[in-house]
Write an enzyme that holds these catalytic residues in place. Structure first.
Site, PDB file in Angstrom:
ATOM      1  CD  GLU A  24      -2.726   1.324   2.459  1.00  0.00           C
ATOM      2  OE1 GLU A  24      -3.661   0.484   2.431  1.00  0.00           O
ATOM      3  OE2 GLU A  24      -2.553   2.132   3.387  1.00  0.00           O
ATOM      4  CD1 TRP A  56     -10.953   9.338  -1.154  1.00  0.00           C
ATOM      5  CD2 TRP A  56     -10.377   8.885  -3.266  1.00  0.00           C
ATOM      6  NE1 TRP A  56     -11.663  10.174  -1.963  1.00  0.00           N
ATOM      7  CE2 TRP A  56     -11.337   9.915  -3.275  1.00  0.00           C
ATOM      8  CE3 TRP A  56      -9.876   8.427  -4.485  1.00  0.00           C
ATOM      9  CZ2 TRP A  56     -11.801  10.505  -4.439  1.00  0.00           C
ATOM     10  CZ3 TRP A  56     -10.340   9.004  -5.650  1.00  0.00           C
ATOM     11  CH2 TRP A  56     -11.290  10.024  -5.630  1.00  0.00           C
ATOM     12  CG  ASP A 116     -10.577   9.044   9.065  1.00  0.00           C
ATOM     13  OD1 ASP A 116     -10.826   7.922   9.540  1.00  0.00           O
ATOM     14  OD2 ASP A 116      -9.440   9.396   8.691  1.00  0.00           O
ATOM     15  CD  GLN A 184      -7.099  -0.897  13.277  1.00  0.00           C
ATOM     16  OE1 GLN A 184      -7.476  -1.850  13.960  1.00  0.00           O
ATOM     17  NE2 GLN A 184      -7.252   0.359  13.660  1.00  0.00           N
ATOM     18  CE1 TYR A 277      -2.831  -1.070   5.123  1.00  0.00           C
ATOM     19  CE2 TYR A 277      -2.357  -2.154   7.202  1.00  0.00           C
ATOM     20  CZ  TYR A 277      -3.230  -1.850   6.178  1.00  0.00           C
ATOM     21  OH  TYR A 277      -4.523  -2.343   6.221  1.00  0.00           O
TER      22      TYR A 277
END
Length: 614
Positions: A24, A56, A116, A184, A277
């Site tokens: 990512e 994004w 969020d 996550q 990540y």
């Protein structure tokens, strides 16, 4: 291709790899950061991840950049890409625009997220409240075109205390059309495995992809865990706390801890793919892959069928079937795909038709061809004052000490090693080499350096050499080549063919206007002969424009960013750029006798008896 399909294919068969992986990346805040990230993404894709994804950042320039980066990754770099898409504060018109751009770029994978909530505590002003609403909309509008991923929270969602409700919300997203789950970040493996058991128990059967956060520094490790509200196992703290001020040791020990975590995940039976990540960094992720022996494992698994072409194909739907590429852009893949995006095609499928009104328009390239910031260009190449300085720069690149040149986006390839000494020798004499390839006669398609195409085939190459040379020297060289061709006999088909052109477009060649010379080809069982790399006039002249503009940009970029530098030094650098632009000629040579060794062209240049640069 869809991620779920790629995962299924990768792990099918009698000898699947021990695991697959993906990366990512997030959208950088500056345009130069974007350019540098493209280089890193391209380099890391050589490790053979199943896919990459790009985050994004809703609203403003960042969200536009997400679409631009997805398009570039898919179309220019040929990287299988998944686009994040959030729906918080997003009107349906913006959602439609993002999906349309993803669709047109060839992207088939979306990670659908709520995003969020507004920082002021207000309700979202978007047209979709939850990720499940976004998934329903995508399915309604695009059917099964997109593979849709959703987020999973092994340690619970920070806005929902009830674990039962959190699992229920995940099940709802799966029921309305999700294809895979990306979790996550976490470090508590036992908790993750228990969570997998729970979601399987409630009927969620789609692939679970764990999100892995490498450990680079202690401060970042603690900060990210706190921000994501995840637990840090005590044995992590026991190892890292005593060395928290030593970044090198933290990364080393952190690599061991995360690698052990990954091994336990892979043995759990719930996981066969790891999603890293990267935080737009490279080293920490690569260290984990090396520790897990996944890099070589995946590479060797992929070698069975070798690669389709000797360059990575575009994944843009309108370009995915391209099978021929002018050799001039071999080291400049970014500018090549951008420049040729709107070129009309020849009836036989070749592009670069000089009849097209779009052909050769320099504005089709990126605004800046030099792919380095002023600071980075200065670090890489300094301010050369003489032809000898220029020679030293190219020699340093050929020796592997420099990772890029103004006309080459990446480091020198392994395929150059067998002629690298000859190339260095030429550069010391003022022949600044830009592109080359050795001759090959029936190399197996599975060969690691030169192989490409289906298995059980053979590949061939003609010796090719492209360089920048002073106009007085090139005249003597071309005369010698003409004499050599005459001695060889049939002058209607030159043994060595050439193109030479100056900044103003004055062309000298022994080729016909419509000649198209295949310099790389392959022969495979049950297949037509493939000829993926060509030399021809119209593309060469367009490449000429780019080369001379590179020298101009190099001068302008550095010349205007050397405030406080020695005026004489600035003047010397700019004078050199002008000399290269005005007094040097771009030339390429092809030895059409492909069974000849790689010494013929070099010997002809050596016979000119040009002295080394002082």
């Amino acid at each position: 291709m869809k991620i779920s399909q790629k995962l299924q294919q990768a792990h099918a068969g009698p000898n699947p790899p021990p695991a697959t992986f993906s990366f990512e990346f997030f959208v950088p805040k500056t345009s130069q950061g974007v350019q540098n990230l493209y280089d890193r993404m391209d380099r890391m894709y050589d490790l053979n991840p199943i896919f990459i994804d790009i985050t994004w950042n809703a609203g403003g320039r960042s969200s536009t950049l997400t679409n631009e980066m997805v398009y570039t990754a898919q179309s220019t770099l040929g990287l299988e890409t998944c686009m994040h898409l959030t729906c918080t504060n997003m009107k349906v018109e913006l959602i439609d625009e993002a999906l349309d751009k993803a669709f047109k770029s060839g992207c088939q994978n979306i990670l659908a997220l709520r995003g969020d909530p507004p920082l002021d505590g207000s309700e979202s002003t978007g047209d979709f409240k939850y990720a499940k609403d976004l998934i329903k909309y995508i399915r309604k509008k695009y059917g099964d075109h997109f593979n849709i991923g959703v987020a999973g929270y092994p340690e619970g969602h920070p806005e929902e205390e009830s674990e039962i409700k959190t699992l229920h919300y995940l099940k709802e997203k799966c029921d309305v059309g999700a294809d895979f789950i990306v979790t996550q970040m976490f470090y508590d493996v036992d908790n993750f495995i228990d969570w997998c058991k729970k979601i399987r128990k409630i009927g969620v059967e789609i692939p679970i992809i764990p999100g892995i956060m490498p450990i680079s520094t202690y401060a970042a490790f603690v900060r990210r865990a706190k921000w994501s509200e995840i637990a840090i196992p005590q044995h992590f703290l026991d190892v890292l706390d005593p060395i928290k001020d030593d970044d090198y040791l933290v990364r080393e020990r952190g690599t061991e801890l995360v690698s052990d975590m990954c091994i336990k995940l892979l043995h759990s039976g719930y996981v066969n793919h790891l999603h890293f990540y990267t935080m737009n960094l490279e080293k920490a992720t690569v260290m984990i892959l090396e520790k897990l022996n996944l890099i070589e494992a995946v590479k060797s698994h992929d070698v069975v069928g070798s690669t389709e072409l000797p360059w990575r194909k575009s994944l843009h739907p309108g370009r995915s079937k391209e099978s021929i590429r002018p050799i001039f852009w071999q080291n400049r893949k970014y500018s090549y795909v951008t420049r040729t995006a709107t070129w009309d095609e020849f009836p036989n499928g070749r592009w670069g038709d000089s009849r097209s009104p779009a052909f050769g328009d320099i504005d089709l390239c990126a605004t800046e061809l030099l792919r380095q910031s002023p600071k980075r260009a200065l670090e890489l190449w300094g301010t050369p004052q003489s032809l000898k300085d220029m020679s030293d720069i190219v020699v340093s690149y050929l020796q592997g000490d420099l990772k890029a040149l103004p006309w080459s986006d990446g480091p020198v390839g392994d395929d150059t090693k067998i002629i690298v000494d000859d190339l260095i020798h030429l550069n010391k004499k003022g022949f600044f080499t830009m592109n080359s390839q050795p001759s090959l006669n029936a190399i197996k398609s599975s060969e690691k350096v030169f192989g490409w195409g289906p298995k059980n085939g053979y590949v061939y190459q003609k010796q090719y050499l492209e360089f920048f040379c002073h106009k007085d020297v090139i005249a003597k060289l071309l005369y010698k080549i003409d004499s050599f061709n005459t001695k060889e006999g049939d002058t209607s088909s030159s043994v060595i063919s050439y193109y030479a052109v100056d900044k103003d477009g004055h062309l000298t060649t022994n080729c016909k206007d419509d000649d198209i010379n295949a310099v790389t080809w392959g022969v495979f069982p049950g297949e037509e002969i493939l000829q993926p790399t060509i030399v021809e006039k119209t593309s060469f002249l367009a490449w000429k424009d780019e080369v001379y503009r590179l020298f101009s940009e190099w001068g302008n970029v550095l010349g205007s960013n050397l405030a406080g530098a020695d005026p004489e030094k600035i003047k010397g650098f700019l004078d050199l750029m002008n000399t290269l632009s005005n007094d040097f000629v771009l030339c390429n040579l092809v030895n059409n006798d492909f069974i000849d060794d790689n010494s013929t062209i070099f010997k002809l240049i050596e016979e000119l008896d040009v002295k080394d640069l002082a």
